[in-house]
Scaffold this motif. Structure first.
Motif, mmCIF file in Angstrom:
data_model
loop_
_atom_site.group_PDB
_atom_site.id
_atom_site.type_symbol
_atom_site.label_atom_id
_atom_site.label_comp_id
_atom_site.label_asym_id
_atom_site.label_seq_id
_atom_site.Cartn_x
_atom_site.Cartn_y
_atom_site.Cartn_z
ATOM 1 N N ARG A 156 -6.204 -44.430 -66.356
ATOM 2 C CA ARG A 156 -5.314 -44.407 -67.529
ATOM 3 C C ARG A 156 -4.681 -45.784 -67.777
ATOM 4 O O ARG A 156 -4.577 -46.229 -68.922
ATOM 5 C CB ARG A 156 -4.236 -43.339 -67.372
ATOM 6 N N ALA A 157 -4.265 -46.440 -66.706
ATOM 7 C CA ALA A 157 -3.662 -47.765 -66.854
ATOM 8 C C ALA A 157 -4.684 -48.773 -67.382
ATOM 9 O O ALA A 157 -4.360 -49.597 -68.245
ATOM 10 C CB ALA A 157 -3.074 -48.236 -65.528
ATOM 11 N N LEU A 158 -5.913 -48.703 -66.870
ATOM 12 C CA LEU A 158 -6.955 -49.600 -67.383
ATOM 13 C C LEU A 158 -7.219 -49.335 -68.860
ATOM 14 O O LEU A 158 -7.376 -50.271 -69.650
ATOM 15 C CB LEU A 158 -8.243 -49.453 -66.573
ATOM 16 N N HIS A 159 -7.258 -48.064 -69.226
ATOM 17 C CA HIS A 159 -7.462 -47.713 -70.636
ATOM 18 C C HIS A 159 -6.342 -48.316 -71.497
ATOM 19 O O HIS A 159 -6.608 -48.918 -72.541
ATOM 20 C CB HIS A 159 -7.529 -46.194 -70.820
ATOM 21 N N LEU A 160 -5.112 -48.146 -71.058
ATOM 22 C CA LEU A 160 -3.970 -48.692 -71.789
ATOM 23 C C LEU A 160 -4.096 -50.201 -71.942
ATOM 24 O O LEU A 160 -3.961 -50.737 -73.046
ATOM 25 C CB LEU A 160 -2.657 -48.347 -71.072
ATOM 26 N N MET A 161 -4.369 -50.907 -70.846
ATOM 27 C CA MET A 161 -4.471 -52.365 -70.926
ATOM 28 C C MET A 161 -5.643 -52.782 -71.808
ATOM 29 O O MET A 161 -5.560 -53.782 -72.526
ATOM 30 C CB MET A 161 -4.568 -52.973 -69.529
ATOM 31 N N GLY A 162 -6.732 -52.011 -71.774
ATOM 32 C CA GLY A 162 -7.888 -52.301 -72.620
ATOM 33 C C GLY A 162 -7.580 -52.229 -74.097
ATOM 34 O O GLY A 162 -8.252 -52.866 -74.916
ATOM 35 N N LEU A 163 -6.556 -51.458 -74.465
ATOM 36 C CA LEU A 163 -6.149 -51.359 -75.865
ATOM 37 C C LEU A 163 -5.566 -52.671 -76.387
ATOM 38 O O LEU A 163 -5.420 -52.844 -77.594
ATOM 39 C CB LEU A 163 -5.129 -50.228 -76.044
ATOM 40 N N TYR A 164 -5.234 -53.581 -75.495
ATOM 41 C CA TYR A 164 -4.631 -54.849 -75.872
ATOM 42 C C TYR A 164 -5.660 -55.950 -76.097
ATOM 43 O O TYR A 164 -5.295 -57.116 -76.278
ATOM 44 C CB TYR A 164 -3.594 -55.284 -74.827
ATOM 45 N N ALA A 165 -6.949 -55.598 -76.088
ATOM 46 C CA ALA A 165 -7.991 -56.581 -76.369
ATOM 47 C C ALA A 165 -7.765 -57.168 -77.752
ATOM 48 O O ALA A 165 -7.306 -56.453 -78.652
ATOM 49 C CB ALA A 165 -9.367 -55.917 -76.284
ATOM 50 N N PRO A 166 -7.998 -58.413 -77.958
ATOM 51 C CA PRO A 166 -8.603 -59.381 -77.059
ATOM 52 C C PRO A 166 -7.603 -60.124 -76.175
ATOM 53 O O PRO A 166 -7.992 -61.014 -75.428
ATOM 54 C CB PRO A 166 -9.294 -60.358 -78.016
ATOM 55 N N LEU A 167 -6.322 -59.763 -76.221
ATOM 56 C CA LEU A 167 -5.338 -60.427 -75.360
ATOM 57 C C LEU A 167 -5.595 -60.111 -73.889
ATOM 58 O O LEU A 167 -5.366 -60.949 -73.019
ATOM 59 C CB LEU A 167 -3.913 -59.985 -75.720
ATOM 60 N N VAL A 168 -6.051 -58.896 -73.621
ATOM 61 C CA VAL A 168 -6.360 -58.454 -72.255
ATOM 62 C C VAL A 168 -7.830 -58.081 -72.214
ATOM 63 O O VAL A 168 -8.304 -57.300 -73.038
ATOM 64 C CB VAL A 168 -5.494 -57.242 -71.837
ATOM 65 N N GLU A 169 -8.534 -58.649 -71.257
ATOM 66 C CA GLU A 169 -9.948 -58.355 -71.051
ATOM 67 C C GLU A 169 -10.103 -57.612 -69.721
ATOM 68 O O GLU A 169 -9.553 -58.037 -68.707
ATOM 69 C CB GLU A 169 -10.746 -59.656 -71.005
ATOM 70 N N LEU A 170 -10.820 -56.512 -69.738
ATOM 71 C CA LEU A 170 -11.143 -55.798 -68.507
ATOM 72 C C LEU A 170 -12.470 -56.338 -67.994
ATOM 73 O O LEU A 170 -13.432 -56.466 -68.761
ATOM 74 C CB LEU A 170 -11.228 -54.293 -68.751
ATOM 75 N N THR A 171 -12.536 -56.649 -66.716
ATOM 76 C CA THR A 171 -13.719 -57.263 -66.132
ATOM 77 C C THR A 171 -13.903 -56.762 -64.700
ATOM 78 O O THR A 171 -13.108 -55.953 -64.225
ATOM 79 C CB THR A 171 -13.601 -58.803 -66.200
ATOM 80 N N THR A 172 -14.928 -57.236 -64.040
ATOM 81 C CA THR A 172 -15.191 -56.854 -62.643
ATOM 82 C C THR A 172 -15.245 -58.112 -61.787
ATOM 83 O O THR A 172 -15.372 -59.237 -62.300
ATOM 84 C CB THR A 172 -16.526 -56.112 -62.496
ATOM 85 N N THR A 173 -15.181 -57.906 -60.490
ATOM 86 C CA THR A 173 -15.279 -59.034 -59.552
ATOM 87 C C THR A 173 -16.576 -59.796 -59.780
ATOM 88 O O THR A 173 -16.576 -61.031 -59.860
ATOM 89 C CB THR A 173 -15.193 -58.531 -58.098
ATOM 90 N N ALA A 174 -17.701 -59.078 -59.876
ATOM 91 C CA ALA A 174 -18.997 -59.743 -60.061
ATOM 92 C C ALA A 174 -19.016 -60.580 -61.339
ATOM 93 O O ALA A 174 -19.528 -61.710 -61.342
ATOM 94 C CB ALA A 174 -20.114 -58.714 -60.090
ATOM 95 N N GLU A 175 -18.435 -60.053 -62.410
ATOM 96 C CA GLU A 175 -18.413 -60.807 -63.677
ATOM 97 C C GLU A 175 -17.552 -62.074 -63.557
ATOM 98 O O GLU A 175 -17.938 -63.128 -64.055
ATOM 99 C CB GLU A 175 -17.899 -59.918 -64.809
ATOM 100 N N VAL A 176 -16.418 -61.978 -62.880
ATOM 101 C CA VAL A 176 -15.560 -63.150 -62.701
ATOM 102 C C VAL A 176 -16.284 -64.195 -61.855
ATOM 103 O O VAL A 176 -16.316 -65.390 -62.200
ATOM 104 C CB VAL A 176 -14.211 -62.768 -62.048
ATOM 105 N N LEU A 177 -16.884 -63.767 -60.754
ATOM 106 C CA LEU A 177 -17.544 -64.714 -59.846
ATOM 107 C C LEU A 177 -18.785 -65.340 -60.472
ATOM 108 O O LEU A 177 -19.165 -66.453 -60.114
ATOM 109 C CB LEU A 177 -17.895 -64.016 -58.531
ATOM 110 N N ALA A 178 -19.392 -64.646 -61.436
ATOM 111 C CA ALA A 178 -20.561 -65.181 -62.123
ATOM 112 C C ALA A 178 -20.170 -66.302 -63.081
ATOM 113 O O ALA A 178 -21.027 -67.042 -63.566
ATOM 114 C CB ALA A 178 -21.302 -64.089 -62.866
ATOM 115 N N GLY A 179 -18.854 -66.419 -63.332
ATOM 116 C CA GLY A 179 -18.362 -67.491 -64.198
ATOM 117 C C GLY A 179 -18.432 -67.108 -65.614
ATOM 118 O O GLY A 179 -18.350 -67.745 -66.559
#
Length: 179
Positions: A156-179
């Protein structure tokens, strides 16, 4: 030095949230720790750890909060408030509030971007992310490097934060480390 952009903010990776016997435990706490470690290593010197600590004297609505959780009225150096990871040379910022965004953290990370991990997704993470985004700082929340007070609350918290796109981006560890 890392080529990853901005700063990593590790929110409240403390014993009080990892201890299975704590009323504040985040059940998936141990599952996210290896991913947080990977991210800390990748960001190098651009890492900030935060800690939730009790105020010396609660005021306002916090009086009722600590009446419900009196075990937490301990000094900042108490074992329950220690970080579970050695911060090394990273900055450690303490706050007696759920949200860690404020002048001190803003002074460290500047205009960002910031990548956020930690606990609890549905409390201190969301309370840090939304004010940072509101201040105009680009924020990435690493969904698999955060743990909530329950799986449903995490989602639920991730969903809420996702509503703030593009100010907030939801991502994963693999995506961050991939650059």
């Amino acid at each position: 030095m890392s080529d990853l952009p901005g700063w990593l903010v590790v929110v409240d990776l403390q014993h009080v949230f990892g201890d299975p016997d704590s009323p504040w435990t985040a059940p998936r706490f141990e599952e996210v720790r290896p991913r947080v470690r990977e991210l800390v290593a990748a960001f190098g010197e651009r890492v900030v750890f935060t800690r939730f600590v009790a105020p010396a004297e609660p005021v306002g609505a916090w009086v009722d909060y600590y009446a419900q959780f009196p075990f937490a009225l301990q000094p900042p150096g108490a074992p329950l408030y220690r970080l579970v990871e050695d911060p090394g040379g990273a900055r450690v910022l303490d706050a007696p509030t759920f949200g860690k965004w404020g002048p001190e953290l803003a002074g460290v990370v500047g205009g960002g971007p910031v990548t956020v991990t930690g606990v609890a997704t549905d409390c201190c993470v969301v309370s840090t992310v939304l004010p940072a985004a509101d201040a105009g700082v680009p924020v990435r929340v690493v969904t698999d490097a955060c743990a909530g007070s329950s799986d449903d609350d995490h989602r639920r918290a991730l969903h809420l934060m996702g509503l703030y796109a593009p100010l907030v981006e939801l991502t994963t560890t693999a995506e961050v480390l991939a650059g």
